[in-house]
Scaffold this active site. Structure first.
Site, mmCIF file in Angstrom:
data_model
loop_
_atom_site.group_PDB
_atom_site.id
_atom_site.type_symbol
_atom_site.label_atom_id
_atom_site.label_comp_id
_atom_site.label_asym_id
_atom_site.label_seq_id
_atom_site.Cartn_x
_atom_site.Cartn_y
_atom_site.Cartn_z
ATOM 1 N NE ARG A 108 34.114 126.173 55.077
ATOM 2 C CZ ARG A 108 34.835 127.244 55.453
ATOM 3 N NH1 ARG A 108 36.163 127.151 55.541
ATOM 4 N NH2 ARG A 108 34.239 128.381 55.732
ATOM 5 C CG ASP A 257 36.314 132.021 50.196
ATOM 6 O OD1 ASP A 257 36.644 133.082 50.752
ATOM 7 O OD2 ASP A 257 36.644 130.898 50.610
#
Ligand code: MRU
Length: 361
Positions: A108, A257
């Site tokens: 990711r 994030d």
């Protein structure tokens, strides 16, 4: 070179015992990664036991484990566990480790914590004395992975202390996605701040954005809040504006994030919308994230890589297709909120002006 350490203190065994749910664990013998499978929640609590790099990589890609800090912990612990299956020859062992780091780094792209954790693991290998045997290398990987997870929990607890006083007594707090114990090694970032405010006796209610398309809010945040006995209601993502217009939201707090040097924040898709609504309605908008989420190599949010996930997450709900065959779908998993829309960023180091992060590095 990415920042390799946090300023969070080491955790005492007593502090660890108070943290509660820890969804990413390395088995006592260091040979297996144990993950609470988040795809199954809230219906079932299923624990996965993983020992191979490919299993760990797929668990991250398919979101059995998700949330920026939890992904980093899973990658580090997964590598430490898988290293028990790597060759006994030191050169071949090192090659297997580097290949594993490369595979895990391609799972990711957005959460920088993954890359910080993998860099710590690579440095653990590089720091071995010349001629060190494979047993020593495995021990170094294991202790690095465990230390990474402990530092994450310590950071979460410190963020709770710094952030809880910002949440208004009697207020309703909006949150987006899941930033709780499930998204970290334990306790949580933004949800950890909410948990700390509740634990210190502040009367707060939580509005949980359901967080389409994967429903981290409805499934995971709501599950954690019910478990903690914190009053909460789930709303569809498109309801927040109407509730703010009626004066029913006193603050919003989310995780991150990746945070760029200028304070721009990448977080779950829909965060930007919440921030714009907050600005329009005069509601403070807070971001809570460990220092490992700040990527000082990136000047602004425009440089943050944004993951595009499979269209099927938009088309299909449960076992039912919701859209006609033939239509397309867009599925960016994250968006970027400009620093100018953020009231404060909370880290384990304190409460910061978004524009001042670079000076604190
Ligand atoms: O796609 P996900 O579920 O991994 O996205 C998670 C988020 O966006 C969280 O808000 C972020 O990782 C902060 S978690 C402490």
């Amino acid at each position: 070179m990415r920042a390799m350490s946090t300023s969070a203190p080491e955790l005492s065994p007593e502090a660890l015992a108070h943290v509660g749910l820890r969804p990413v664990l390395l088995s006592d013998d260091g040979r297996a990664l144990r993950l609470l499978d988040q795809r199954e929640l809230p219906a079932r609590e299923t624990w996965l036991t993983l020992t191979a790099v490919e299993e760990v990589a797929e668990a991250i890609e398919r979101m059995a484990v998700r949330g920026a800090p939890a992904i980093g912990c899973a990658a580090a612990m997964g590598l430490a566990a898988a290293a028990h299956g790597f060759p006994e020859d030191p050169d071949a062992f090192r090659r297997a480790c580097l290949a594993a780091i490369d595979r895990l780094a391609h799972t990711r792209p957005t959460a920088v914590n993954l890359f910080v954790a993998l860099e710590q693991m690579r440095q653990a290998l590089d720091g071995l004395a010349p001629g060190a045997d494979v047993a020593t290398a495995r021990a170094a990987l294991e202790s690095t992975a465990r230390r990474h997870a402990r530092a994450d929990i310590a950071a979460c607890l410190a963020m709770g202390e710094h952030g809880a006083p910002l949440l208004p007594e009697g207020g309703t707090i909006l949150t987006h996605c899941n930033t709780g114990a499930l998204a970290t090694a334990g306790w949580g970032t933004a949800l950890g701040v909410i948990r700390r405010a509740h634990a210190m006796g502040r009367r707060i209610r939580v509005l949980v954005d359901e967080t389409r398309p994967v429903l981290q809010g409805a499934r995971l945040t709501a599950w954690e809040l019910v478990h903690d006995g914190i009053p909460a209601e789930v709303i569809a993502d498109n309801m927040a504006g109407a509730l703010m217009a009626r004066g029913l939201v006193q603050a919003a707090i989310v995780g991150a994030d990746r945070i760029a040097r200028n304070g721009d924040v990448a977080n779950k898709i829909g965060t930007y919308t919440v921030a714009v609504l907050c600005r329009h309605h005069g509601v403070p908008f807070y971001v809570a994230a460990p220092w490992t989420t700040i990527d000082l190599e990136l000047g602004s949010g425009a440089e943050i890589p944004i993951e595009e996930r499979d269209e099927s997450e938009i088309h299909v709900h449960g076992d039912r297709r919701m859209t006609p065959i033939g239509v397309g779908a867009r599925n960016p998993a994250f968006d970027v909120t400009p620093a100018a829309l953020i009231t404060k960023i909370i880290t384990e180091r304190g409460v910061h002006e978004p524009s001042a992060l670079a000076e604190l590095a």
